[in-house]
Design an enzyme around this catalytic site. Structure first.
Site, PDB file in Angstrom:
ATOM      1  N   HIS A 138       0.825  -1.213   0.000  1.00 60.48           N
ATOM      2  CA  HIS A 138       0.000   0.000   0.000  1.00 60.48           C
ATOM      3  C   HIS A 138       0.851   1.251   0.000  1.00 60.48           C
ATOM      4  O   HIS A 138       2.031   1.218   0.321  1.00 60.48           O
ATOM      5  CB  HIS A 138      -0.985   0.034   1.176  1.00 60.48           C
ATOM      6  N   GLU A 149       7.561   0.937   5.182  1.00 60.74           N
ATOM      7  CA  GLU A 149       7.015  -0.119   6.036  1.00 60.74           C
ATOM      8  C   GLU A 149       7.240  -1.440   5.316  1.00 60.74           C
ATOM      9  O   GLU A 149       7.038  -1.537   4.101  1.00 60.74           O
ATOM     10  CB  GLU A 149       5.507   0.125   6.226  1.00 60.74           C
ATOM     11  N   HIS A 155       3.923   7.034   3.862  1.00 62.93           N
ATOM     12  CA  HIS A 155       4.865   5.921   3.710  1.00 62.93           C
ATOM     13  C   HIS A 155       4.442   4.984   2.585  1.00 62.93           C
ATOM     14  O   HIS A 155       3.307   5.037   2.113  1.00 62.93           O
ATOM     15  CB  HIS A 155       5.050   5.136   5.022  1.00 62.93           C
TER      16      HIS A 155
HETATM   17 CO    CO Z   1       1.079   1.248   6.312  1.00 57.49          CO
END
Ligand code: CO
Length: 134
Positions: free
Chosen positions: A7, A130, A79
């Site tokens: 994502h 991440e 992020h």
């Molecule tokens: Co995230």
């Protein structure tokens, strides 16, 4: 080592307005808001055919998103999340490469109930990364 883009997370000042933009003008499939108190965020998930967008809004006083929005009141990309097969092994390799893992360096349970870590943006081209064990 890294796999799919899981994502892209966007910090937003108004979660309902952001969800309305993605549902309305962009015509995307958008979830109801989900509070994640342990991460200090409220989230809306946008499902795209090849990845997801996470709309993040601060939850509580300690939210890391609040500081981010202070600097970027209109919102912005917060992020990127890449998938890895084995997060412990990935962390070991990254530490060996001199990269810093945020917090206590241990994987935590992320927004999708899977183990995640965050890497220091200064070690990754100014981008908060991440990693999620897919
Ligand atoms: Co995230």
């Amino acid at each position: 080592m890294i796999g799919r883009l899981n994502h892209v997370a966007i910090a937003v000042p108004d979660l309902a307005a952001a969800a309305a933009l993605y549902r309305g003008a962009f015509g995307a499939k958008v979830s109801a808001p989900v509070d994640l108190p342990e991460h200090g965020v409220s989230t809306v998930f946008v499902e795209l055919p090849n990845t997801k967008i996470e709309l993040l809004h601060p939850l509580g006083d300690e939210s890391p998103i609040a500081k981010f929005l202070e600097r970027r009141p209109a919102g912005g990309i917060h992020h990127l999340c890449y998938e890895v097969d084995d997060i412990e092994q990935a962390c070991e390799k990254l530490r060996a490469a001199g990269m810093r893992i945020l917090g206590d360096g241990r994987p935590k349970t992320g927004a999708h109930g899977k183990p995640v870590v965050f890497l220091h943006p200064a070690d990754a081209l100014g981008t908060l990364i991440e990693l999620e064990q897919a």
